[in-house]
Design a protein around this motif. Structure first.
Motif, short mmCIF file in Angstrom:
data_model
loop_
_atom_site.label_atom_id
_atom_site.label_comp_id
_atom_site.label_asym_id
_atom_site.label_seq_id
_atom_site.Cartn_x
_atom_site.Cartn_y
_atom_site.Cartn_z
N VAL A 106 82.72 28.17 60.24
CA VAL A 106 82.67 29.39 59.44
C VAL A 106 82.09 29.06 58.06
O VAL A 106 81.24 29.80 57.54
N GLY A 107 82.53 27.95 57.47
CA GLY A 107 82.05 27.56 56.15
C GLY A 107 80.56 27.22 56.14
O GLY A 107 79.83 27.62 55.23
N LEU A 108 80.11 26.50 57.16
CA LEU A 108 78.68 26.16 57.24
C LEU A 108 77.83 27.40 57.44
O LEU A 108 76.76 27.53 56.83
N SER A 109 78.31 28.30 58.27
CA SER A 109 77.58 29.55 58.50
C SER A 109 77.52 30.40 57.23
O SER A 109 76.48 30.97 56.90
N ALA A 110 78.63 30.45 56.51
CA ALA A 110 78.67 31.22 55.26
C ALA A 110 77.74 30.61 54.22
O ALA A 110 77.05 31.34 53.49
N ALA A 111 77.71 29.30 54.15
CA ALA A 111 76.84 28.63 53.18
C ALA A 111 75.37 28.85 53.52
O ALA A 111 74.54 29.06 52.64
N LYS A 112 75.07 28.83 54.80
CA LYS A 112 73.67 29.04 55.22
C LYS A 112 73.18 30.44 54.89
O LYS A 112 72.04 30.62 54.46
N GLY A 113 74.06 31.44 55.07
CA GLY A 113 73.65 32.83 54.84
C GLY A 113 74.06 33.40 53.51
O GLY A 113 73.86 34.60 53.27
N ASN A 114 74.66 32.58 52.63
CA ASN A 114 75.13 33.05 51.31
C ASN A 114 76.06 34.26 51.43
O ASN A 114 75.95 35.23 50.69
N ARG A 115 77.01 34.18 52.37
CA ARG A 115 77.91 35.30 52.62
C ARG A 115 79.27 35.05 51.97
O ARG A 115 80.01 34.14 52.36
N VAL A 116 79.60 35.89 51.01
CA VAL A 116 80.83 35.74 50.23
C VAL A 116 82.06 35.97 51.10
O VAL A 116 83.03 35.20 51.05
N LYS A 117 82.05 37.02 51.92
CA LYS A 117 83.23 37.35 52.74
C LYS A 117 83.54 36.23 53.72
O LYS A 117 84.70 35.88 53.93
#
Length: 197
Positions: free
Chosen positions: A94-105
């Motif tokens: 989840v963290g890697l995916s969020a970092a890749k897409g710049n997703r705050v939520k």
């Protein structure tokens, strides 16, 4: 714009590159913290494989697979917190995916999941083995460890081994949370600057 030894564009002295080469601070912060978060997640994977090695005896027993070398190690039965901590590895995705897409939520979900499945079980472990570690640390020199209630494994205090794991884990999870928070702050400042323009 001027190039080294080449012709110079009329109307410039060649120093205007300083204005064009400037990168916004939030982009720099984001790039640095993404890289650092990836390193933390890599160390999280290393801890996960160490835990998986410890749990392998129990997993093989549950699958009714007998391997003599593993059985001879007499690995103690795992506690529930060990399996719960293993679930924290899913938060890394989840963290890697969020970092890749710049997703705050999604980064918020990563942080909450890491606290619930990573930090909380380790805190339980810290409290659970506190008495054993304290008894071992306050043991008088030359005293026989076998005559105490301190649980030993392979001649080493079991609680102290877990404390080493927990101390490394607290650092990895703590830095992961710190870098994730820095990323959220950078991404929010970027959206604020876009709104103000």
């Amino acid at each position: 714009m001027a190039s080294r030894g080449g012709p110079m564009v009329i109307g410039t002295d060649g120093a205007d590159f300083e204005h064009r080469q400037r990168v916004a601070a939030h982009y720099q912060i984001s790039a640095i913290n993404k890289s650092r978060l990836k390193y933390c997640i890599f160390f999280h994977y290393l801890l996960f494989f160490a835990m998986l090695a410890k749990l392998s005896a129990d997993i093989l027993d549950r699958l009714d697979i007998f391997i003599l070398e593993i059985e001879e190690l007499a690995v103690p039965q795992p506690l529930w917190w060990e399996y719960i901590w293993c679930l924290s590895i899913f938060m890394s995705f989840v963290g890697l995916s969020a970092a890749k897409g710049n997703r705050v939520k999604d980064m918020h979900k990563f942080m909450i999941g890491l606290v619930l499945f990573g930090v909380a079980p380790m805190l339980y472990c810290f409290i659970y083995y506190f008495r054993d570690v304290l008894d071992y640390m306050t043991l008088e020199e030359g005293a026989d460890v076998e005559s105490t209630d301190i649980f030993m494994w392979q001649g080493l205090p079991y609680g102290l081994l877990w404390y080493a794991f927990v101390m490394i884990g607290f650092q990895v999870h703590g830095f992961s949370l710190y870098f994730a928070w820095n990323l959220i702050t950078a991404w929010r400042s970027r959206t604020m600057s876009k709104k103000s323009q």
